[in-house]
Design an enzyme around this catalytic site. Structure first.
Site, PDB file in Angstrom:
ATOM      1  N   CYS A  27       1.833   4.993   3.998  1.00 21.97           N
ATOM      2  CA  CYS A  27       0.537   4.313   4.016  1.00 21.97           C
ATOM      3  C   CYS A  27      -0.223   4.723   2.760  1.00 21.97           C
ATOM      4  CB  CYS A  27      -0.214   4.692   5.293  1.00 21.97           C
ATOM      5  SG  CYS A  27      -1.711   3.736   5.566  1.00 21.97           S
ATOM      6  N   CYS A  64       1.518   9.526  -0.027  1.00 25.31           N
ATOM      7  CA  CYS A  64       1.556   9.162   1.387  1.00 25.31           C
ATOM      8  C   CYS A  64       2.652   8.118   1.500  1.00 25.31           C
ATOM      9  CB  CYS A  64       0.220   8.610   1.866  1.00 25.31           C
ATOM     10  SG  CYS A  64       0.215   8.159   3.622  1.00 25.31           S
ATOM     11  N   CYS A 103      -2.943   7.490   3.060  1.00 21.19           N
ATOM     12  CA  CYS A 103      -3.870   8.532   3.489  1.00 21.19           C
ATOM     13  C   CYS A 103      -4.336   9.315   2.272  1.00 21.19           C
ATOM     14  CB  CYS A 103      -3.197   9.459   4.494  1.00 21.19           C
ATOM     15  SG  CYS A 103      -2.845   8.655   6.073  1.00 21.19           S
TER      16      CYS A 103
END
Length: 214
Positions: free
Chosen positions: A112, A109, A114
């Protein structure tokens, strides 16, 4: 190498905000003497490395022994995974990608962290690190080498970029020499990292059955 990038300008702050709130709450409760940080670390490790990833391992093992389930998993991973009882927040929209001798999949990801919590538990620290998020896209073979994985030069690597809408589960290759193993024994071979794509599955890594010694 093929990359699967999506627009991350949506809902990515959710997990980060939650992480900050949890850390703040943990600090307050620790200061007040309500929780033992050491005991909390053990609990987190249990869900991060033992209980959580076992769900995904059972999904993988089922796909190895049941061709119809494997086809369903590839066509509609969310429904196929939910049919085994593994569903919930952070796992509503799943896509399963299958490793082959010619293609190796790896999940990241980039903006971020995720991650499919219902099937893999808590995300490992390295998955959330800036170094992994950047290098997985730019130098996937180098990252794999850091994890002890060397692929044939002819093998293609595909990077899947998780988003708040879609999360991925890597279905690793079933290792040779496991034809006599049942579904539970096969699941014992599957690690969390192999379902992210940073490890391979080997028959020699099979865990001993409960009540037996290694």
């Amino acid at each position: 190498m093929t990359q699967n990038h999506d627009d991350h300008g949506h809902a990515h702050s959710e997990l980060s905000d939650m992480d900050l709130r949890v850390r703040a709450l943990e600090t307050v409760l620790t200061q007040k003497g309500y929780i033992d940080p050491a005991a909390l670390d053990v609990l987190i490790d249990t869900y991060q490395t033992r209980i959580g990833p076992r769900n995904g391992a059972l999904v993988v093992a089922r796909s190895w022994v049941d061709p119809a389930y494997r086809d369903w998993l590839r066509a509609d991973a969310s429904a196929a995974i939910a049919s085994l009882g593994y569903s919930g927040r952070q796992g509503e929209h799943m896509v399963a990608v299958e490793n082959t001798p010619a293609l190796h999949n790896m999940v990241v990801c980039t903006l971020c962290s995720c991650y499919p919590w219902p099937v893999l538990g808590l995300p490992p620290t390295w998955y959330k690190s800036a170094a992994y998020r950047a290098r997985a896209v730019k130098d996937p073979r180098g990252v794999l080498a850091d994890f002890g994985v060397t692929l044939p030069e002819a093998a293609r690597i595909r990077i899947w970029d998780s988003t708040a809408e879609v999360r991925y589960l890597v279905i690793p290759e079933r290792p040779a020499g496991t034809e006599a193993l049942d579904e539970a024994q096969l699941a014992a071979l599957v690690s969390r990292d192999s379902m992210i794509g940073t490890a391979l599955v080997h028959a020699a890594t099979q865990a001993p059955a409960p009540g037996t010694s290694a």
